[in-house]
Design a protein around this motif. Structure first.
Motif, PDB file in Angstrom:
ATOM      1  N   ILE A 844       5.143 -42.885 -28.790  1.00  0.00           N
ATOM      2  CA  ILE A 844       6.166 -43.895 -29.059  1.00  0.00           C
ATOM      3  C   ILE A 844       7.281 -43.240 -29.856  1.00  0.00           C
ATOM      4  O   ILE A 844       7.146 -42.974 -31.046  1.00  0.00           O
ATOM      5  CB  ILE A 844       5.578 -45.095 -29.854  1.00  0.00           C
ATOM      6  N   ARG A 845       8.399 -42.968 -29.184  1.00  0.00           N
ATOM      7  CA  ARG A 845       9.521 -42.269 -29.828  1.00  0.00           C
ATOM      8  C   ARG A 845      10.729 -43.174 -30.041  1.00  0.00           C
ATOM      9  O   ARG A 845      11.671 -42.794 -30.717  1.00  0.00           O
ATOM     10  CB  ARG A 845       9.944 -41.066 -28.981  1.00  0.00           C
ATOM     11  N   SER A 846      10.732 -44.356 -29.444  1.00  0.00           N
ATOM     12  CA  SER A 846      11.822 -45.311 -29.645  1.00  0.00           C
ATOM     13  C   SER A 846      11.242 -46.720 -29.584  1.00  0.00           C
ATOM     14  O   SER A 846      10.103 -46.924 -29.146  1.00  0.00           O
ATOM     15  CB  SER A 846      12.908 -45.130 -28.581  1.00  0.00           C
ATOM     16  N   LYS A 847      12.034 -47.690 -30.000  1.00  0.00           N
ATOM     17  CA  LYS A 847      11.517 -49.058 -30.094  1.00  0.00           C
ATOM     18  C   LYS A 847      11.188 -49.656 -28.731  1.00  0.00           C
ATOM     19  O   LYS A 847      10.421 -50.620 -28.633  1.00  0.00           O
ATOM     20  CB  LYS A 847      12.519 -49.958 -30.820  1.00  0.00           C
ATOM     21  N   ASP A 848      11.724 -49.079 -27.659  1.00  0.00           N
ATOM     22  CA  ASP A 848      11.455 -49.604 -26.317  1.00  0.00           C
ATOM     23  C   ASP A 848      10.304 -48.887 -25.618  1.00  0.00           C
ATOM     24  O   ASP A 848       9.903 -49.283 -24.521  1.00  0.00           O
ATOM     25  CB  ASP A 848      12.718 -49.500 -25.451  1.00  0.00           C
ATOM     26  N   ASP A 849       9.777 -47.823 -26.215  1.00  0.00           N
ATOM     27  CA  ASP A 849       8.669 -47.088 -25.586  1.00  0.00           C
ATOM     28  C   ASP A 849       7.386 -47.899 -25.646  1.00  0.00           C
ATOM     29  O   ASP A 849       7.165 -48.698 -26.570  1.00  0.00           O
ATOM     30  CB  ASP A 849       8.449 -45.750 -26.303  1.00  0.00           C
ATOM     31  N   ARG A 850       6.532 -47.659 -24.666  1.00  0.00           N
ATOM     32  CA  ARG A 850       5.187 -48.236 -24.679  1.00  0.00           C
ATOM     33  C   ARG A 850       4.268 -47.296 -23.913  1.00  0.00           C
ATOM     34  O   ARG A 850       4.718 -46.538 -23.056  1.00  0.00           O
ATOM     35  CB  ARG A 850       5.156 -49.640 -24.065  1.00  0.00           C
ATOM     36  N   GLY A 851       2.976 -47.344 -24.223  1.00  0.00           N
ATOM     37  CA  GLY A 851       2.081 -46.458 -23.502  1.00  0.00           C
ATOM     38  C   GLY A 851       0.678 -46.422 -24.071  1.00  0.00           C
ATOM     39  O   GLY A 851       0.355 -47.124 -25.037  1.00  0.00           O
ATOM     40  N   HIS A 852      -0.159 -45.566 -23.463  1.00  0.00           N
ATOM     41  CA  HIS A 852      -1.572 -45.451 -23.825  1.00  0.00           C
ATOM     42  C   HIS A 852      -1.872 -44.066 -24.391  1.00  0.00           C
ATOM     43  O   HIS A 852      -1.334 -43.067 -23.918  1.00  0.00           O
ATOM     44  CB  HIS A 852      -2.456 -45.687 -22.597  1.00  0.00           C
ATOM     45  N   PHE A 853      -2.754 -44.060 -25.364  1.00  0.00           N
ATOM     46  CA  PHE A 853      -3.304 -42.822 -25.899  1.00  0.00           C
ATOM     47  C   PHE A 853      -4.776 -42.813 -25.514  1.00  0.00           C
ATOM     48  O   PHE A 853      -5.546 -43.662 -25.973  1.00  0.00           O
ATOM     49  CB  PHE A 853      -3.142 -42.773 -27.424  1.00  0.00           C
ATOM     50  N   VAL A 854      -5.167 -41.892 -24.648  1.00  0.00           N
ATOM     51  CA  VAL A 854      -6.519 -41.880 -24.089  1.00  0.00           C
ATOM     52  C   VAL A 854      -7.294 -40.690 -24.656  1.00  0.00           C
ATOM     53  O   VAL A 854      -6.826 -39.546 -24.588  1.00  0.00           O
ATOM     54  CB  VAL A 854      -6.480 -41.796 -22.546  1.00  0.00           C
TER      55      VAL A 854
END
Length: 911
Positions: A844-854
């Motif tokens: 997550i590098r910006s307020k609009d980022d989203r994602g998974h850490f697996v």
């Protein structure tokens, strides 16, 4: 011209009539052998075809000639963007693009608006003689100039002497004034983040006048991702530099952050002052810059074959480069990899052999330009190692940093550990021999020994000449070329080689790590040594002392010459002698450290140091042997050398502190800052990240991938990349597993249109790999530690981070000693949580980022979960369930599980 493109998905060949067809690897290799074909990144294409000797017309080489110092991602898509062309939609369209791109680059050379025309015709004549494959094709397009072109070395600007900058005024930075400056830098209408404002106010405290000698103002500031810490500390820094006329140093660990800092600094400072000087300067170690003397040697026959072509392209770049920075600057990172050898490094000053004012290009030297610009700058952007080296042995005490911001402050400990270490190894001693003696036998290049560099001094000062002669004679005892082969045959030459042979034998005899069979490096403690080993160490110590003593005498004689200069000593000669004195002091300190290390062999251990013997190996091939010494706590010399002379120091990072079950723990951060060694209580500040991790990120712990099951691991990576449709950063703790996984899945993913790249596999430097990954949202990248820190890929290109297992510390001798001194397994846990936090921070590098850490580790200990930001959902699940979640993307859910009660077997420790 025919064009060839190869990827893991297949191979395509386009002929001159415009027909593109798929072909086998064998057909592609035969086609390239029959006639020159257009390629993009020939080493990568050769890697894909499994034919290392593949050659052709590489468009990247043509691009480097036509547009030196211009950025281009070395892919078909990147080339299309650089040339304002339409990117290919699929692999089979790439050969057509290569033909169009070649045509566009060649015809660019005919246009009047070609900005890089100057010097092109002269370079092309040299490349014609070298039979560069592009040269005959370029001849019709590059017009001969009406006037003869100037040689590169006469076109480069000279630096000018300037008055020494006075010491800075003592000023206070008001907190509200700093906050107002922050508002100006962020711009009108920008969102006011309270965390950033509080951070800025805290940062201003390090610029207050120092009250006591040896006790700087010190701030430890943890700033979560998204706080905006760069502008947060640049705001008070810009106010202080303007009011005091002083210099602020900002130190980073990664080159990526240096580039970001330079960009952000434009908000606070103009590119140039009214007098033409630069208020902001990026400063790196000497080994990063092009050495003009090395380049001249290469252009005049020092390089042969393909390396000579590289030298010509580098000369084209040097004429248009902003600062001559070859490593992370405006030289394309991919240029050196096209030529397969270490040509780029050979054009820098890797060995500290600079002759300073004795160099004919001294007034145009990129390194001297940077050094003089930084002396007059308001902001110097440097790296941790350079700041520490400059503080320890900088040539000019007046230019040593006194107001320092260590960004990426969690790496200061590691940088100090490396900077203040000592290593008596074969490679290090050979470099010292070359510096003293100069070229021997059939060696090529411009190396000059002490006698050549100080010939005029030796002729003027008899005592100085005798000292030079004595040092050269004593240096014959140092290892020379072929030393490893001689040790393998048990035939060492000289006392140092004899000691290294004993180190090798003892290390192999004592090793119990299993590294011998696996092909890794091996090591053993420097304790319990027998009499013969101690005797050899004593003989080596005497040989080193015999080298150091004449060097000390020579330094004294040079100092006397500067104090009472002869009539013939002009300003240029004085500068050359000052440079020689600096280099001598460095080597004298090095020799003294080696002597100290050997003096303790066989005696009682020093509790402040960790000493060990090592044989460094890569894939079972030995490449170095030696004795190593590290400080148990490297922050002790850091405190003495860096903190004590400073007036204000700030360490800041998103992961500066460990986060335990009860929240942030400052004790470890304070201990690792060096402050306790000067009895200083630093100010501590924390600014939490504004990102909504609870709704934008998920941590998935996959429980059904058994450790050591390589097919299952590879299958999991492939399925996760497919489920995410690319955009995956895969992090490995072992290069062998990375290569094995890549080899199993790259072809499968390519057939789905999902490119896969990997460190230690693809013949591309790490920085360029990240550029390729950032440029293509469907690409994925596998790597090791270098990708865990400092990779900034916001947006769609990175939406999933996958780690193959818990990043346990390597159980070597140094780690064992520090572990015992710092709480045992708790020390391991702190290191692991820091690595996990850094890896998660890539997501997550910006307020609009989203994602998974697996995490593909079934036995992930619950005590490590605090590494992730508070509120982040943590879910243990099977691979199939993880694939469903990754495929759907992150949605706001409240099924967070911070770890249910688990079996004791899940609470793993480092082995």
């Amino acid at each position: 011209m025919p064009a060839l493109h190869a990827s893991h998905a297949g191979t395509w060949l386009r002929d001159g009539s415009g027909q593109t067809r798929g072909c086998s690897k064998g057909e592609a290799i035969m086609a390239a052998a029959d006639t020159p074909v257009l390629l993009l990144n020939a080493p990568l294409v050769a890697n894909r075809l499994g034919y290392p000797d593949l050659s052709g017309l590489d468009l990247l080489e043509l691009f480097a000639f036509v547009h030196p110092a211009k950025f281009c991602v070395p892919t078909a898509k990147g080339m299309a963007h650089a040339l304002d062309m339409q990117e290919p939609a699929s692999d089979d369209e790439v050969p057509a693009l290569l033909q169009q791109a070649a045509s566009a680059l060649l015809t660019r050379c005919e246009r009047r608006e070609w900005d890089e025309r100057e010097g092109a015709w002269s370079t092309l004549q040299s490349l014609l003689r070298m039979r560069w494959s592009w040269a005959p094709l370029l001849v019709p397009f590059v017009e001969k100039p009406a006037k003869a072109e100037k040689w590169l070395f006469s076109r480069l600007p000279e630096w000018e002497e300037t008055a020494e900058r006075p010491q800075p005024a003592q000023v206070m930075i008001d907190e509200e004034e700093a906050a107002a400056q922050l508002a100006r830098l962020t711009g009108e209408g920008a969102e006011q983040r309270q965390g950033q404002v509080a951070y800025t106010k805290s940062a201003g405290s390090i610029f207050a006048p120092r009250a006591e000698r040896g006790r700087p103002h010190m701030l430890l500031a943890q700033a979560g991702t998204g706080i905006g810490k760069t502008l947060g500390y640049l705001a008070p820094a810009s106010l202080w530099s303007a009011a005091s006329q002083g210099t602020v140093w900002v130190s980073t660990f990664t080159k990526n952050l240096q580039r970001q800092l330079k960009s952000e600094a434009r908000r606070a400072w103009p590119d140039r002052r009214p007098d033409g000087t630069r208020p902001v300067v990026v400063r790196k170690g000497r080994e990063n810059y092009l050495c003009l003397l090395n380049l001249e040697d290469a252009l005049q026959g020092g390089f042969g074959g393909r390396a000579a072509i590289l030298a010509q392209l580098v000369a084209r770049w040097a004429a248009y480069s902003a600062d001559g920075d070859m490593i992370g600057g405006d030289l394309p990172g991919w240029l050196g990899t096209l030529f397969r050898k270490r040509g780029i490094q050979a054009l820098t000053d890797q060995r500290g052999e600079c002759v300073y004012a004795g160099c004919p290009h001294y007034r145009k030297c990129f390194i001297e330009h940077a050094a003089r610009a930084s002396a007059q700058a308001d902001l110097v952007i440097a790296n941790h190692a350079l700041v520490m080296v400059n503080a320890a042995r900088g040539r000019d005490h007046a230019q040593r940093p006194t107001r320092i911001v260590f960004d990426e402050g969690h790496h200061v400990f590691d940088a100090a550990d490396s900077t203040f270490s000592a290593a008596l190894t074969g490679q290090e001693t050979i470099e010292l021999r070359r510096w003293i003696i100069g070229p021997e036998r059939n060696s090529r290049g411009r190396r000059r020994g002490l006698a050549a560099r100080l010939a005029d001094v030796a002729s003027y000062d008899e005592a100085g000449g005798d000292a030079v002669e004595a040092a050269v004679t004593a240096a014959e005892a140092l290892p020379s070329e072929g030393w490893l082969a001689r040790l393998g045959e048990n035939a060492p030459s000289g006392p140092i080689e004899a000691l290294l042979g004993a180190v090798r034998a003892l290390t192999y005899a004592r090793d119990e790590s299993g590294g011998q069979e696996a092909g890794y490096g091996i090591e053993t403690e420097a304790s319990g040594l027998e009499g013969n080993f101690v005797e050899l160490a004593g003989q080596a110590e005497s040989a080193l002392a015999a080298i150091r003593q004449p060097l000390v005498k020579l330094a004294v004689r040079l100092e006397a010459i500067v104090a009472e200069p002869p009539d013939w000593l002009d300003a240029q000669g004085r500068a050359r002698i000052d440079g020689a004195r600096h280099s001598l002091a460095w080597r004298i300190d090095l020799l003294a450290a080696w002597e100290s290390l050997l003096a303790r062999m066989g005696g009682p251990a020093d509790p402040e140091f960790v000493d060990w013997l090592a044989v460094d190996r890569s894939e079972a091939r030995e490449f170095d042997i030696g004795i190593h010494r590290r400080w148990l706590d490297p922050m002790k010399p850091f405190a003495k050398v860096v903190l004590e002379p400073s007036h204000g120091v700030m360490l800041t990072s998103a992961t500066l502190c460990d986060r335990g079950e009860d929240g942030i723990e400052w004790e470890t951060a304070i201990a690792r800052s060096g402050a306790p060694h000067i009895e200083l209580a630093p100010r501590c500040a924390d600014a939490a990240s504004p990102f909504d991790y609870a709704n934008r990120a998920e941590v998935l712990i996959v429980t059904d991938i058994r450790k050591g099951d390589l097919p299952a691991l590879a299958g999991a990576y492939a399925k996760l990349i497919e489920a995410s449709d690319g955009g995956v950063l895969g992090l490995f703790t072992a290069i062998r597993r990375l290569r094995a996984v890549y080899g199993r899945i790259a072809d499968r993913l390519a057939r789905e249109g999902l490119p896969l790249y990997a460190q230690h596999v693809d013949p591309i430097d790490t920085g360029t790999l990240v550029d390729i990954f950032r440029d293509d949202p469907r690409a994925s990248l596998l790597g090791t530690d270098a990708l865990r820190d400092g990779v900034d890929v916001p947006g769609e290109s990175l939406r999933c981070v996958v780690m193959e297992q818990v990043p346990w510390p390597r159980p070597d001798i140094l780690h064992r000693a520090r572990r015992a001194a710092n709480g045992g397994s708790a020390y391991d846990d702190r290191l692991i949580r820091a690595r996990l936090a850094q890896a998660f921070g890539r997501l997550i590098r910006s307020k609009d980022d989203r994602g998974h850490f697996v995490m593909l580790s079934p036995a992930f200990p619950s005590r490590l979960l605090s590494a992730f930001p508070s509120g982040t959902p943590v879910i243990r699940l099977t691979l199939e369930e993880a694939l469903q979640r990754v495929g759907k993307g992150v949605s706001p859910v409240v099924e967070s599980e911070v770890g249910p009660p688990v079996d004791q077997s899940w609470e793993q420790s480092a082995t």
